[in-house]
Design a protein around this motif. Sequence first.
Motif, PDB file in Angstrom:
ATOM      1  N   LEU A   1       6.924  -6.636  -2.933  1.00  0.00           N
ATOM      2  CA  LEU A   1       6.299  -6.028  -4.113  1.00  0.00           C
ATOM      3  C   LEU A   1       5.646  -7.080  -5.005  1.00  0.00           C
ATOM      4  CD1 LEU A   1       8.563  -3.185  -5.540  1.00  0.00           C
ATOM      5  CD2 LEU A   1       6.490  -3.022  -4.199  1.00  0.00           C
ATOM      6  N   VAL A   2       6.409  -8.133  -5.287  1.00  0.00           N
ATOM      7  CA  VAL A   2       5.900  -9.160  -6.206  1.00  0.00           C
ATOM      8  C   VAL A   2       4.734  -9.923  -5.579  1.00  0.00           C
ATOM      9  CG1 VAL A   2       6.500 -11.244  -7.492  1.00  0.00           C
ATOM     10  CG2 VAL A   2       8.107  -9.351  -7.382  1.00  0.00           C
TER      11      VAL A   2
ATOM     12  N   ALA B   1      -4.526  -3.116  -8.794  1.00  0.00           N
ATOM     13  CA  ALA B   1      -3.696  -1.989  -8.367  1.00  0.00           C
ATOM     14  C   ALA B   1      -4.269  -1.326  -7.115  1.00  0.00           C
ATOM     15  CB  ALA B   1      -3.595  -0.968  -9.496  1.00  0.00           C
TER      16      ALA B   1
ATOM     17  N   PHE C   1      -3.652  -3.408  -4.223  1.00  0.00           N
ATOM     18  CA  PHE C   1      -2.225  -3.372  -3.908  1.00  0.00           C
ATOM     19  C   PHE C   1      -1.938  -2.260  -2.889  1.00  0.00           C
ATOM     20  CE2 PHE C   1       2.074  -1.759  -4.854  1.00  0.00           C
ATOM     21  CZ  PHE C   1       2.819  -2.919  -4.847  1.00  0.00           C
ATOM     22  N   TYR C   2      -2.569  -1.095  -3.084  1.00  0.00           N
ATOM     23  CA  TYR C   2      -2.291   0.050  -2.221  1.00  0.00           C
ATOM     24  C   TYR C   2      -3.237   0.153  -1.020  1.00  0.00           C
ATOM     25  CZ  TYR C   2       0.999   1.625  -5.731  1.00  0.00           C
ATOM     26  OH  TYR C   2       2.068   1.689  -6.583  1.00  0.00           O
TER      27      TYR C   2
ATOM     28  N   ILE D   1       7.479  -4.972 -13.155  1.00  0.00           N
ATOM     29  CA  ILE D   1       6.187  -5.540 -12.752  1.00  0.00           C
ATOM     30  C   ILE D   1       5.244  -4.425 -12.311  1.00  0.00           C
ATOM     31  CG2 ILE D   1       5.032  -7.057 -11.069  1.00  0.00           C
ATOM     32  CD1 ILE D   1       7.652  -8.697 -10.996  1.00  0.00           C
ATOM     33  N   VAL D   2       5.769  -3.545 -11.451  1.00  0.00           N
ATOM     34  CA  VAL D   2       4.929  -2.444 -10.961  1.00  0.00           C
ATOM     35  C   VAL D   2       4.667  -1.426 -12.077  1.00  0.00           C
ATOM     36  CG1 VAL D   2       4.703  -0.669  -9.182  1.00  0.00           C
ATOM     37  CG2 VAL D   2       5.834  -2.804  -8.643  1.00  0.00           C
TER      38      VAL D   2
ATOM     39  N   SER E   1      -7.166  -5.341 -13.877  1.00  0.00           N
ATOM     40  CA  SER E   1      -5.836  -4.749 -13.643  1.00  0.00           C
ATOM     41  C   SER E   1      -5.914  -3.589 -12.656  1.00  0.00           C
ATOM     42  CB  SER E   1      -5.241  -4.246 -14.958  1.00  0.00           C
ATOM     43  OG  SER E   1      -5.033  -5.311 -15.821  1.00  0.00           O
TER      44      SER E   1
ATOM     45  N   TYR F   1       4.317  -2.154 -15.233  1.00  0.00           N
ATOM     46  CA  TYR F   1       3.254  -2.780 -16.029  1.00  0.00           C
ATOM     47  C   TYR F   1       1.898  -2.470 -15.397  1.00  0.00           C
ATOM     48  CZ  TYR F   1       0.266  -6.667 -17.532  1.00  0.00           C
ATOM     49  OH  TYR F   1      -0.785  -7.414 -17.995  1.00  0.00           O
ATOM     50  N   LEU F   2       1.872  -2.586 -14.076  1.00  0.00           N
ATOM     51  CA  LEU F   2       0.648  -2.277 -13.322  1.00  0.00           C
ATOM     52  C   LEU F   2       0.254  -0.809 -13.528  1.00  0.00           C
ATOM     53  CD1 LEU F   2      -0.938  -3.315 -10.439  1.00  0.00           C
ATOM     54  CD2 LEU F   2       0.638  -1.660  -9.547  1.00  0.00           C
TER      55      LEU F   2
ATOM     56  N   PHE G   1       1.554  -7.934  -5.430  1.00  0.00           N
ATOM     57  CA  PHE G   1       0.961  -7.769  -6.754  1.00  0.00           C
ATOM     58  C   PHE G   1       0.264  -9.041  -7.228  1.00  0.00           C
ATOM     59  CE2 PHE G   1       1.488  -7.593 -11.479  1.00  0.00           C
ATOM     60  CZ  PHE G   1       0.529  -6.610 -11.688  1.00  0.00           C
ATOM     61  N   TYR G   2       0.887 -10.188  -6.947  1.00  0.00           N
ATOM     62  CA  TYR G   2       0.360 -11.444  -7.474  1.00  0.00           C
ATOM     63  C   TYR G   2      -0.444 -12.267  -6.480  1.00  0.00           C
ATOM     64  CZ  TYR G   2       2.755 -11.020 -11.876  1.00  0.00           C
ATOM     65  OH  TYR G   2       3.150 -10.594 -13.113  1.00  0.00           O
TER      66      TYR G   2
END
Lengths: 87, 191
Positions: free
Chosen positions: B89-90, B122, B125-126, A22-23, B118, A25-26, B93-94
Amino acid sequence: LVDIFTVAGVINALSVIIPGPIVLYLANRVKIPSIRNLSILLVGFSVVHGLYHLSFLASLPLIGNVLDLVSVIMLILFGLYYRWRVL
Amino acid sequence: MLIDVVSSVARNLVPIGLIVALLIFAEMAIRGRTLRSLRTQLSIFVLVWIAAELPRSLIVIGFIRASEDLRTFGLVAHTISMVLFGVVLVLQFYKVPIGGSHLLEAIDDSLNELLGKSAAKAVKFYVEPSIATTNITEYSRSLRKIFLDGGKLLETRIAVKLYEKLGLQFTEKPGYGLVQYVQEAQTKRMA
């Protein structure tokens, strides 16, 4: 019956290997170098640590010890890079 | 054999590596102010993980002894932290798009427009965008570290979007960054 160490080993391995793609892919879709590098380090840690658990399940402790150290090094690199390029 | 030597050295170095990781992530946890941020969640995971991993690695090298019950407890704690890590993590991300304030919406819109969905995901995410609502200086610093020269462009775009949402006239000013624009917007709204 399967012993608790085997069950825990399988759960440990899967719970860190599954998020890897998943990561990844990111990371593949992002062109920002710092974000891509962070993602690669995070995936590296999670997949290598998962493989470390699998190696012990497969009775390969010698390889497991090396994978354990590699995963810890990747975690340290991730933490340092995150501090350097994000925080 | 070489693999025996390498394996033995690796096994002995793991506890040292874990202590270094503990220090790095403990510092990150202290600096993180919200449980929703990746850094805090990751730090909590790492602390739980090391709480189980460090004693295990010390037992393996024969530095300490432990009963079977304690080893089982360590294994269970390690398993919980691993599952937690995967879930974090999941979910990070979602997770659903941000919203709830003009600033967060301006950040979300600007990241999506300039980077695409996308890459925007990302970045979020960080660098948790909610940091901007509590510490705009810290958020601005993170953007500039990630995007280097491009960070200024992104900050200006966020400021333009923010002013639009607030119904204010935006004028680009030399030497201004997101911090100054947000402060100016707050002053204008209060005036």
